[in-house]
Design a protein around this motif. Structure first.
Motif, PDB file in Angstrom:
ATOM      1  N   PRO A 238       5.582  -6.698 -15.170  1.00 17.90           N
ATOM      2  CA  PRO A 238       4.348  -7.357 -15.624  1.00 17.90           C
ATOM      3  C   PRO A 238       4.248  -8.822 -15.246  1.00 17.90           C
ATOM      4  O   PRO A 238       3.161  -9.326 -14.964  1.00 17.90           O
ATOM      5  CB  PRO A 238       4.407  -7.182 -17.148  1.00 17.90           C
ATOM      6  N   ASN A 239       5.377  -9.498 -15.211  1.00 17.09           N
ATOM      7  CA  ASN A 239       5.376 -10.935 -15.000  1.00 17.09           C
ATOM      8  C   ASN A 239       4.964 -11.363 -13.602  1.00 17.09           C
ATOM      9  O   ASN A 239       4.570 -12.505 -13.392  1.00 17.09           O
ATOM     10  CB  ASN A 239       6.768 -11.493 -15.312  1.00 17.09           C
ATOM     11  N   ASN A 240       5.041 -10.462 -12.636  1.00 24.20           N
ATOM     12  CA  ASN A 240       4.816 -10.847 -11.244  1.00 24.20           C
ATOM     13  C   ASN A 240       3.608 -10.168 -10.605  1.00 24.20           C
ATOM     14  O   ASN A 240       3.473 -10.146  -9.393  1.00 24.20           O
ATOM     15  CB  ASN A 240       6.069 -10.564 -10.413  1.00 24.20           C
ATOM     16  N   ILE A 241       2.727  -9.630 -11.421  1.00 23.98           N
ATOM     17  CA  ILE A 241       1.573  -8.899 -10.903  1.00 23.98           C
ATOM     18  C   ILE A 241       0.345  -9.795 -10.813  1.00 23.98           C
ATOM     19  O   ILE A 241      -0.053 -10.422 -11.798  1.00 23.98           O
ATOM     20  CB  ILE A 241       1.234  -7.692 -11.805  1.00 23.98           C
ATOM     21  N   ARG A 242      -0.266  -9.819  -9.628  1.00 24.33           N
ATOM     22  CA  ARG A 242      -1.579 -10.450  -9.486  1.00 24.33           C
ATOM     23  C   ARG A 242      -2.680  -9.398  -9.591  1.00 24.33           C
ATOM     24  O   ARG A 242      -3.752  -9.675 -10.126  1.00 24.33           O
ATOM     25  CB  ARG A 242      -1.690 -11.174  -8.142  1.00 24.33           C
ATOM     26  N   LEU A 243      -2.403  -8.208  -9.048  1.00 22.82           N
ATOM     27  CA  LEU A 243      -3.431  -7.169  -9.043  1.00 22.82           C
ATOM     28  C   LEU A 243      -2.780  -5.799  -8.900  1.00 22.82           C
ATOM     29  O   LEU A 243      -1.830  -5.635  -8.125  1.00 22.82           O
ATOM     30  CB  LEU A 243      -4.395  -7.391  -7.870  1.00 22.82           C
ATOM     31  N   LEU A 244      -3.283  -4.844  -9.646  1.00 23.82           N
ATOM     32  CA  LEU A 244      -2.896  -3.441  -9.495  1.00 23.82           C
ATOM     33  C   LEU A 244      -4.165  -2.615  -9.316  1.00 23.82           C
ATOM     34  O   LEU A 244      -5.132  -2.786 -10.057  1.00 23.82           O
ATOM     35  CB  LEU A 244      -2.146  -2.929 -10.734  1.00 23.82           C
ATOM     36  N   GLN A 245      -4.138  -1.714  -8.352  1.00 23.20           N
ATOM     37  CA  GLN A 245      -5.242  -0.782  -8.166  1.00 23.20           C
ATOM     38  C   GLN A 245      -4.685   0.597  -7.847  1.00 23.20           C
ATOM     39  O   GLN A 245      -3.689   0.710  -7.132  1.00 23.20           O
ATOM     40  CB  GLN A 245      -6.151  -1.224  -7.016  1.00 23.20           C
TER      41      GLN A 245
ATOM     42  N   TYR B  15       0.856  -1.191   0.000  1.00 20.26           N
ATOM     43  CA  TYR B  15       0.000   0.000   0.000  1.00 20.26           C
ATOM     44  C   TYR B  15       0.889   1.237   0.000  1.00 20.26           C
ATOM     45  O   TYR B  15       1.779   1.358   0.849  1.00 20.26           O
ATOM     46  CB  TYR B  15      -0.883   0.042   1.247  1.00 20.26           C
ATOM     47  N   LEU B  16       0.642   2.140  -0.934  1.00 24.03           N
ATOM     48  CA  LEU B  16       1.383   3.394  -1.016  1.00 24.03           C
ATOM     49  C   LEU B  16       0.447   4.538  -0.630  1.00 24.03           C
ATOM     50  O   LEU B  16      -0.547   4.796  -1.313  1.00 24.03           O
ATOM     51  CB  LEU B  16       1.935   3.599  -2.423  1.00 24.03           C
ATOM     52  N   ARG B  17       0.777   5.199   0.443  1.00 21.50           N
ATOM     53  CA  ARG B  17      -0.115   6.208   1.011  1.00 21.50           C
ATOM     54  C   ARG B  17      -0.336   7.407   0.087  1.00 21.50           C
ATOM     55  O   ARG B  17      -1.470   7.803  -0.191  1.00 21.50           O
ATOM     56  CB  ARG B  17       0.467   6.682   2.346  1.00 21.50           C
ATOM     57  N   SER B  18       0.733   8.012  -0.402  1.00 18.19           N
ATOM     58  CA  SER B  18       0.625   9.297  -1.099  1.00 18.19           C
ATOM     59  C   SER B  18      -0.055   9.190  -2.453  1.00 18.19           C
ATOM     60  O   SER B  18      -0.694  10.130  -2.909  1.00 18.19           O
ATOM     61  CB  SER B  18       2.009   9.937  -1.265  1.00 18.19           C
ATOM     62  N   SER B  19       0.055   8.042  -3.111  1.00 19.22           N
ATOM     63  CA  SER B  19      -0.502   7.892  -4.456  1.00 19.22           C
ATOM     64  C   SER B  19      -1.769   7.050  -4.498  1.00 19.22           C
ATOM     65  O   SER B  19      -2.438   6.978  -5.533  1.00 19.22           O
ATOM     66  CB  SER B  19       0.534   7.262  -5.390  1.00 19.22           C
ATOM     67  N   GLY B  20      -2.114   6.379  -3.388  1.00 19.30           N
ATOM     68  CA  GLY B  20      -3.290   5.530  -3.375  1.00 19.30           C
ATOM     69  C   GLY B  20      -3.125   4.242  -4.153  1.00 19.30           C
ATOM     70  O   GLY B  20      -4.117   3.566  -4.477  1.00 19.30           O
ATOM     71  N   LYS B  21      -1.895   3.853  -4.434  1.00 23.33           N
ATOM     72  CA  LYS B  21      -1.644   2.650  -5.230  1.00 23.33           C
ATOM     73  C   LYS B  21      -1.585   1.408  -4.343  1.00 23.33           C
ATOM     74  O   LYS B  21      -1.052   1.443  -3.229  1.00 23.33           O
ATOM     75  CB  LYS B  21      -0.343   2.794  -6.014  1.00 23.33           C
ATOM     76  N   ILE B  22      -2.137   0.324  -4.871  1.00 27.15           N
ATOM     77  CA  ILE B  22      -2.056  -0.983  -4.232  1.00 27.15           C
ATOM     78  C   ILE B  22      -1.423  -1.938  -5.233  1.00 27.15           C
ATOM     79  O   ILE B  22      -1.894  -2.056  -6.375  1.00 27.15           O
ATOM     80  CB  ILE B  22      -3.445  -1.504  -3.815  1.00 27.15           C
ATOM     81  N   ILE B  23      -0.373  -2.610  -4.813  1.00 23.64           N
ATOM     82  CA  ILE B  23       0.369  -3.521  -5.687  1.00 23.64           C
ATOM     83  C   ILE B  23       0.382  -4.902  -5.048  1.00 23.64           C
ATOM     84  O   ILE B  23       0.802  -5.060  -3.900  1.00 23.64           O
ATOM     85  CB  ILE B  23       1.824  -3.037  -5.889  1.00 23.64           C
ATOM     86  N   TRP B  24      -0.095  -5.894  -5.780  1.00 23.21           N
ATOM     87  CA  TRP B  24      -0.076  -7.266  -5.283  1.00 23.21           C
ATOM     88  C   TRP B  24       0.819  -8.081  -6.211  1.00 23.21           C
ATOM     89  O   TRP B  24       0.484  -8.338  -7.364  1.00 23.21           O
ATOM     90  CB  TRP B  24      -1.484  -7.837  -5.240  1.00 23.21           C
ATOM     91  N   LEU B  25       1.985  -8.448  -5.685  1.00 28.64           N
ATOM     92  CA  LEU B  25       2.960  -9.239  -6.433  1.00 28.64           C
ATOM     93  C   LEU B  25       2.963 -10.678  -5.931  1.00 28.64           C
ATOM     94  O   LEU B  25       2.585 -10.957  -4.792  1.00 28.64           O
ATOM     95  CB  LEU B  25       4.370  -8.662  -6.266  1.00 28.64           C
ATOM     96  N   ALA B  26       3.405 -11.585  -6.778  1.00 29.28           N
ATOM     97  CA  ALA B  26       3.523 -12.985  -6.376  1.00 29.28           C
ATOM     98  C   ALA B  26       4.748 -13.609  -7.041  1.00 29.28           C
ATOM     99  O   ALA B  26       5.390 -13.005  -7.887  1.00 29.28           O
ATOM    100  CB  ALA B  26       2.260 -13.758  -6.742  1.00 29.28           C
TER     101      ALA B  26
END
Length: 305
Positions: free
Chosen positions: A291-298, A257-268
């Motif tokens: 790109p290869n390790n992303i499950r979800l980006l928001q 979770y990145l506070r300042s940008s509101g980004k959520i990154i789910w890697l696997a």
């Protein structure tokens, strides 16, 4: 198979345009750091072939109950008369109401509670703490009986404040009046990183998460970003364990979770030699990904309080 060949093997079209359309950048750095010598035990086997992209559902609210533990019963929020169960029940009861912001995710976490609880306290009606992400707000000292009322009062306001781009948020006095024993606090961390450590659900998570956290803590210390328990110096990064989030076979799962940008990154499929690039690119460089390790980006509306 070399790194480049492996990249294209997993990622049909590699989703670069979709990633950019979501407000993220593609990292030009390698996902592997040669200086890291830590490794997972060779006995652990993972799914290295399945497509990761969109392999989990989006969510708009994540409620994390502090337990100070790194492992939990098989159903971590299923035990009645516990705070985690009360939070999970609230999430289930209100999922339709807040469907416009996405699913509600509820987790137990290794984050420490301000309340000094014994193991038996979690099967009694005791106070505990809840971290509300992506709003970076704490509810501290809430009882099981108060949980539903507190969340039902606070969550709509947090959504409203974010939509109206409220800055320098002051918790309304009505909360203090209605819930005098509960404390509402803003979390000033730069980022949170969560690793599934739920050994009871899958041994792989119980083994990989501590190794990943150790490597992350070391690099965060080098950068001056590490925050230990009780250190509330602003703009730090906290790494913590959570219960099962899906995808054991893709361990290690890493949610950022990145506070300042509101980004959520789910890697696997993350390994120890990926730790330095993850911190440098995803956190320090605010959301650069592979790109290869992303499950979800928001990317949600950022908060500025």
């Amino acid at each position: 198979m070399g790194l480049l060949g492996k990249f294209f093997h997993h990622s049909s079209g590699n989703h670069e345009e979709e990633i950019k359309s979501k407000g993220f950048e593609i990292s030009e750095c390698s996902f592997e750091c040669d200086s890291c010598t830590s490794k997972f035990p060779a006995s652990l086997k993972f799914d290295e072939e399945a497509e990761l992209w969109d392999s989990t559902k989006p969510f708009g609210l994540h409620l994390l109950v502090s337990t100070g533990k790194s492992d939990w019963p098989h159903d971590a929020t299923g035990e009645s008369n516990t705070l985690s169960n009360a939070v999970a029940k609230w999430g289930s009861d209100h999922s339709q109401k807040y469907s416009q912001i996405g699913n509600i995710k509820v987790s137990t976490s290794s984050l420490s509670s301000d309340e000094f609880l014994t193991d038996d306290d979690y099967i009694k009606e005791q106070k505990g703490d809840i971290l509300i992400l992506p709003f970076f707000v704490w509810v501290k000292g809430v009882t099981i009986k108060e949980t539903s009322s507190v969340l039902s009062s606070l969550i709509p306001d947090l959504i409203k404040f974010r939509n109206e781009k409220v800055t320098d948020l002051q918790i309304p006095t009505t909360y203090s009046t209605s819930f005098p024993s509960v404390r509402f606090e803003i979390d000033t961390s730069k980022s949170y990183v969560f690793l599934c450590s739920h050994r009871t659900r899958d041994k792989r998570c119980g083994v990989t998460a501590p190794i990943m956290k150790k490597e992350m803590d070391l690099h965060l210390r080098d950068l001056g970003l590490y925050r230990d328990v009780g250190d509330n110096t602003p703009n730090g990064v906290r790494v913590a364990f959570i219960n099962h989030i899906g995808g054991h076979k893709y361990a290690a799962n890493v949610i950022i979770y990145l506070r300042s940008s509101g980004k959520i990154i789910w890697l696997a499929r993350c390994k120890p030699n990926n730790v330095v690039p993850i911190i440098d690119e995803c956190i320090v460089n605010d959301g650069k990904v592979w790109p290869n390790n992303i499950r979800l980006l928001q990317k949600l509306d950022p908060i500025d309080w």
